[in-house]
Scaffold this active site. Structure first.
Site, PDB file in Angstrom:
ATOM      1  N   GLU A  89       0.807  -1.217   0.000  1.00  0.00           N
ATOM      2  CA  GLU A  89       0.000   0.000   0.000  1.00  0.00           C
ATOM      3  C   GLU A  89       0.844   1.272   0.000  1.00  0.00           C
ATOM      4  OE1 GLU A  89      -2.726  -1.041   3.247  1.00  0.00           O
ATOM      5  OE2 GLU A  89      -4.173  -1.546   1.713  1.00  0.00           O
ATOM      6  N   GLU A 137      -4.321 -10.568   0.030  1.00  0.00           N
ATOM      7  CA  GLU A 137      -5.134 -10.496   1.245  1.00  0.00           C
ATOM      8  C   GLU A 137      -6.572 -10.828   0.858  1.00  0.00           C
ATOM      9  OE1 GLU A 137      -4.671  -6.787   3.472  1.00  0.00           O
ATOM     10  OE2 GLU A 137      -2.542  -6.740   2.954  1.00  0.00           O
TER      11      GLU A 137
HETATM   12  C1  GAL Z   1      -5.096  -4.028   3.988  1.00  0.00           C
HETATM   13  C2  GAL Z   1      -3.706  -3.813   4.513  1.00  0.00           C
HETATM   14  C3  GAL Z   1      -3.446  -4.547   5.796  1.00  0.00           C
HETATM   15  C4  GAL Z   1      -4.586  -4.355   6.741  1.00  0.00           C
HETATM   16  C5  GAL Z   1      -5.842  -4.823   6.107  1.00  0.00           C
HETATM   17  C6  GAL Z   1      -7.064  -4.600   6.954  1.00  0.00           C
HETATM   18  O1  GAL Z   1      -5.488  -2.969   3.225  1.00  0.00           O
HETATM   19  O2  GAL Z   1      -2.749  -4.190   3.579  1.00  0.00           O
HETATM   20  O3  GAL Z   1      -2.258  -4.095   6.345  1.00  0.00           O
HETATM   21  O4  GAL Z   1      -4.709  -3.011   7.043  1.00  0.00           O
HETATM   22  O5  GAL Z   1      -6.083  -4.108   4.930  1.00  0.00           O
HETATM   23  O6  GAL Z   1      -6.985  -5.172   8.183  1.00  0.00           O
END
Ligand code: GAL
Length: 957
Positions: free
Chosen positions: A410, A481
């Site tokens: 990010e 993620e």
């Molecule tokens: C993503 C980020 C993580 C965490 C997650 C939400 O955007 O990469 O570090 O913030 O969202 O828990």
């Protein structure tokens, strides 16, 4: 005029040595400088006074801290949590004047052997956020890059006794702009400090190249070494000069078969122990392949976290993480969002996990200001970015487990990222590059996304996504993620897994995230954002892991294990056919043993081993299951089949369950009706079989002598984090929408109580104030002497569009009824879209054990598909049978109390056991960060009919 202090320069620091390869062990001496250090905290960073660094300084009045450690977890200042926002004005590279500064001091003696010939290096494995160093009063230099190693040459300054090492650490530095990861801000020297003897001719940097050719079954070994020497691999009979290469038949390394060869790198001055794994990673034909095969990531994102020590982790905890991962069928880790402790990767090599090693880089907070001034797009910061890339790659390049380099997380887009990618590609062409934040994929070898919905993932899998695919259409896809594991959930994992197993291009993903970052707190249990009085914070968004802070697996982890199991069973229990598929990428099935059992109402009546051939990956076989002669056709029966480890492994003993499934053999017989008893009225009291009612309210008051708070329609649940949803998706904010409608404050208006000679019928209208939406409910009671039956008929009135949180009845029992037993899914909780891991069986546990301790209290603890449940007080009991099966929840507080609690200690048991017996339950989804509840799991308000049969249990079993 004042010039900027060093820590407000984007440059990475001064005086440290070029980064080099890490190794676990050698015959050179090392001296740990960990332990108790003297410590002084100042609220500001601008003190010019560095007299503490001089020999002879009297620090006896200072406090003490443990190194490695974070001072904010040792009684000096407090941790602070923000997700995206910087907790200081965005004014790069400047940081606040109020910049907590920790001066650290320690004295040490040097063993004679260490001060002999050669060099001595001082190594820091991790300091947040920057450090300035002095040894015996001489300044050594400065550095930033919190989760990266830094070494300094110190031999000339050392003396045998009474060396003074002084380290000034600032909480904030220019580097903080590059370290905006979603986690606690916790300054300190949080990884080891070591003095390393480097004898003359000792090993310098080295790079082990060990590709594997799957066509020939051979590996190539070539070790580039700054200091020439030899590489010995006794098991392969190899004694090879550095720089030379050998081509030899080997067993490859994979995450499933982590074959390592013990080796030594021998230079004139040192012997370094190596463990070599042979493997080749490529992107080819649009797929990420290892050793010629597509791999599927069943991954998690792992932050380093311990509830007491923060990001300071010992080896045992690192191993525990990996053992837990392996036991839960996880085969991959993304080291979000920084390189982990170096020993962690050594353990990944050993135990077998695919690793995405991510650089210590995130500038997400610039999104808040329209990405103005983003360091990754400002050439003044490029040296710092390259420094970070090099420190990661050089340190970690010799780990076979590392299959992708990740530029960071990010950071938006920019030339600095391209510079990093170019440098990495040049230095290590053997590993593809990952970065999620740039949809153009100009710097990456894989197309990566976070939280794409199941629907979008399917489009990507089919190459039908319309969002300007261009170049990236040719790239393999992964979800770096997904499945946001915040609170109760994540829901919908199965649907993702189906896509990963359907579309070749979709090579799996990494659940966000491994562990809740709840900090141990004397009053609150575990603390989250805001609990330390932070001015800006993001609450319990820091608790979004598959493990609770104390590393107990949450139901989310148990569910994930089931969803990603590497062996699949399908079949027809009535026809006796069983279909087994090997979903490993590399292994056969010979490491597993299979068994079956035939269970009648939760009790195994027969069992045995199952002979399964050693299937190649991707292959299936069809087997027969023959019902045992003991089959009893009048009771519900089913098969359970399992795959367990056939032998002990380094991460689990023989017998550890890897995969399982169940198939119905004999369906559940219909409930016998409970009718025939005539109601008897005495004043306001009506008795019907074992039940007594107050005919003014129509409520059940007593059951077999047990005082009860009669069952009433209930639709409310304490909103989960996923019910609350995220700010950017208001549609998915069910908790808010439910509350706006008033589902948390439904009023029950009785329309009539009617007594016939066989039934008690109660009609009511359940609705919130200020709305004309309602649920019309008819409670129909009948009894057969022993048992009483309730039939619920629910009809929505008005234009309902919102799904209901739940639909069922709530009733209260005296607190003594604290022991539960049920036949249904268990042993853990389950919700419509987190339902895979709960298995049909007969379960017995105290009500207190039925709750799931989410760090922020919320709806939890429902048991799925319950046929019957019993609650006992030691002597007497109550039995509840469902028609059809129901969701069973028992707890010592109400949903309202649960919703009001902020931390677990807020929940105080009352004098009742509250039961929720639900016909329907809304799904969980992943809307706290990601897609909401899929349509098929939404609980629509529609006409419903369901029933329960209640009966007292007289005798203790
Ligand atoms: C993503 C980020 C993580 C965490 C997650 C939400 O955007 O990469 O570090 O913030 O969202 O828990």
């Amino acid at each position: 005029m004042s010039t900027a202090p060093w820590y407000e320069e984007p440059s990475p620091g001064t005086g440290s040595l070029e980064p080099r390869a890490w190794f676990a062990a050698s015959d050179a001496r090392r001296l740990s400088l960990d332990g108790t250090w003297r410590f002084r905290l100042s609220p500001r960073a601008d003190s010019e006074d560095t007299s503490f660094a001089a020999s002879g300084y009297d620090a006896s009045g200072w406090a003490e801290v443990a190194v490695p450690g974070h001072w904010v977890l040792q009684g000096h200042g407090s941790p602070a949590y923000t997700n995206v926002r910087y907790p200081f004005p965005v004014d790069p590279p400047r940081v606040p004047t109020e910049n907590p500064t920790g001066d650290h001091l320690r004295t040490f003696d040097v063993p004679d052997a260490m001060s002999a010939d050669g060099e001595v290096l001082l190594r820091f494995d991790g300091v947040e956020s920057c450090a300035r160093l002095w040894l015996n009063g001489t300044e050594l230099g400065t550095f930033m890059g919190s989760r990266l190693p830094h070494e300094f040459e110190v031999g000339a300054l050392l003396r045998p006794r009474g060396n003074v090492l002084a380290v000034r650490v600032h909480q904030w530095s220019a580097g903080s702009y590059l370290e905006d990861q979603d986690q606690w801000w916790m300054p300190g020297i949080f990884r080891e400090v070591t003095l390393l003897h480097r004898p003359p001719g000792s090993v310098g940097d080295f790079f082990v190249h060990s590709p594997y050719d799957h066509r020939t079954g051979r590996g190539t070994l070539r070790v580039e070494s700054a200091v020439p020497g030899r590489v010995l691999v006794p098991e392969l009979g190899l004694d090879l000069a550095t720089g030379g290469s050998a081509l030899i038949p080997v067993e490859p390394w994979t995450a499933e078969t982590p074959r390592l060869y013990a080796a030594e790198l021998v230079t004139p001055g040192e012997r370094v122990a190596l463990r070599i794994g042979f493997r080749t990673v490529v992107v080819e034909d649009g797929l990420l392949k290892v050793n010629g095969r597509r791999i599927l990531f069943r991954g998690v994102n792992r932050h380093e976290f311990h509830p007491e020590t923060g990001r300071t982790l010992d080896l045992a905890t690192m191993r525990e993480d990996l053992v837990l991962m392996k036991r839960h069928n996880i085969n991959a880790v993304r080291t979000s969002h920084y390189p982990p402790h170096p020993a962690f990767l050594e353990l990944c090599d050993e135990l077998g996990l695919w690793v995405i090693d991510e650089c210590d880089l995130e500038t997400h907070g610039f999104e808040e200001v329209g990405w103005r001034g983003n360091p990754v797009d400002d050439p003044r910061w490029t040296p710092a970015l390259l420094d970070r890339a090099a420190r990661m790659v050089e340190r970690d390049k010799n780990h076979p487990s590392v299959v992708l380099w990740s530029l960071g997380n990010e950071c938006g887009t920019g030339q600095g990222l391209s510079a990093m990618a170019d440098w990495i590609r040049d230095r290590d062409p053997g590993r593809p590059i990952h970065y999620e934040g740039d949809r153009s994929c100009r710097d990456t070898d894989v197309y990566s996304r976070m939280y794409a919905s199941q629907e979008e993932t399917a489009l990507i899998g089919r190459h039908e996504d319309t969002d300007g695919p261009g170049e990236r259409a040719r790239l393999p896809f992964l979800l770096c993620e997904y499945g946001h594991a915040m609170g109760n959930g994540p829901g919908g994992l199965t649907e993702y897994q189906d896509l990963f197993e359907t579309y070749e291009r979709c090579q799996g993903g990494f659940v966000w995230e491994w562990i809740d970052h709840g900090l141990a707190h004397p009053e609150l249990g575990h603390a989250y954002g805001g609990d330390f009085g932070e001015e800006l914070h993001d609450g319990n968004f820091v608790c979004d892991g598959l493990l609770f802070p104390d590393r107990t697996p949450s139901p989310g982890l148990v569910e994930y294990k089931k969803v990603i199991e590497p062996v699949r069973f399908a079949g027809d229990g009535t026809a006796g056919t069983l279909h087994i598929t090997n979903c490993h990428d590399f292994r056969g099935l010979s490491h597993l043993a299979f068994d079956w059992s035939y269970e009648v109402e939760g009790k195994a009546v027969a069992s045995g081993p199952l002979a399964v051939p050693d299937l190649a990956p991707g292959r299936s076989v069809e087997l027969r299951l023959d019902p045992p002669p003991v089959a009893d056709a009048s009771r519900e029966a089913y098969w359970t089949v399992r795959a367990v480890l056939a032998h002990d492994t380094p991460w689990a003993p023989r017998g550890h369950e890897v995969a399982w499934s169940q198939f119905p053999a004999v369906p559940r017989p219909a409930l016998t009706p409970a009718t025939g008893t005539v109601p008897v009225r005495q004043g306001h009291r009506v008795t019907l079989g074992p039940a007594a009612f107050d005919c003014r309210t129509g409520l059940l008051t007593e059951l077999g002598g047990i005082p009860v708070d009669g069952p009433r329609l209930d639709v409310w649940r304490a909103p989960t984090d996923n019910d609350a949803g995220a700010s950017w998706a208001p549609e998915e904010q069910y908790a808010r929408r439910w509350r706006e409608l008033g589902l948390d404050r439904m009023q029950h208006r009785r329309y009539g109580v009617e007594l016939t000679n066989s039934h008690l019928v109660v009609r009511s209208r359940v609705a919130p104030a200020a709305s004309d939406l309602a649920l019309r409910v008819t409670y129909t009671w009948s009894a057969d002497g022993e048992r009483v039956r309730l039939t619920m008929s629910v009809t929505p009135e008005g234009p309902w569009t919102l799904p209901l949180p739940r639909l069922g009845v709530r009733m209260g029992l005296p607190g003594a009824y604290g022991q539960a037993e049920w036949f249904g899914a268990g042993p853990g909780e389950a919700y419509p879209d987190t339902r895979r891991a709960a298995r049909l069986g007969r379960w017995n546990m105290p009500v207190d054990a039925m709750r799931t301790p989410y760090v922020r209290p919320q709806e939890n603890g429902a048991r799925a598909e319950v046929r019957w449940a019993e609650l006992r007080d030691g002597q007497r009991g109550l039995r509840i049978e469902g028609d059809p099966e129901f969701w069973f929840t028992a707890r010592r507080w109400t949903s309202e109390e649960l919703a009001a609690a902020r931390h677990l200690p807020d929940l105080v048991p009352g004098d009742r056991v509250w039961l929720n017996l639900d016909h329907g339950m809304h799904g969980i989804g992943s809307a706290s960060c990601g897609p909401g509840v899929l349509t098929e799991y939404r609980l629509r308000a529609e006409k419903a009919e369901f029933g329960f049969v209640f009966g007292p249990l007289a005798v203790t079993r």
